[in-house]
Design a protein around this motif. Structure first.
Motif: not given
Length: 111
Positions: A1-25
């Motif tokens: 995660v690389k963010l920059k300070p700001s005078d505006k509210p800082l919102f991390l709109s998407e993070f994660g994205g870690y995948s794991m397959r579950v067979d039959d699902h």
């Protein structure tokens, strides 16, 4: 995660994205998409916990991060990076463990 300070509210709109397959699902057994692939619920839970505590939490303190959105609630077609499977029958991670990490993030944002 690389963010920059700001005078505006800082919102991390998407993070994660870690995948794991579950067979039959899974929607597609031949294709899969995610930023990092993990082989078990334990490995996924550990990776998500580290993400929350080692990357997101410091950004809250350092850059006054005020909101986050974890990608994503459930798998969708070829994207197997949801917290639940495509059919929503299997929760892929250790809920109490991730909830505890999430509580630390929320508490930090409240200070």
């Amino acid at each position: 995660v690389k963010l920059k300070p700001s005078d505006k509210p800082l919102f991390l709109s998407e993070f994660g994205g870690y995948s794991m397959r579950v067979d039959d699902h899974s929607f597609n057994l031949d294709k899969a998409y995610g930023y990092k692939t993990l082989e078990s619920s334990e490995a996924l839970s550990a990776a998500l916990e580290r993400l929350y505590l080692d990357e997101v939490l410091p950004e809250i303190k350092k850059n006054a991060l005020c909101a986050t959105v974890l990608t994503q609630v459930s798998d969708v077609e070829d994207e197997i990076n949801g917290l639940m499977t495509y059919d929503r029958k299997v929760i892929k991670m250790d809920v109490p463990r991730i909830a505890a990490a999430n509580r630390k993030v929320i508490e930090s944002m409240s200070k």
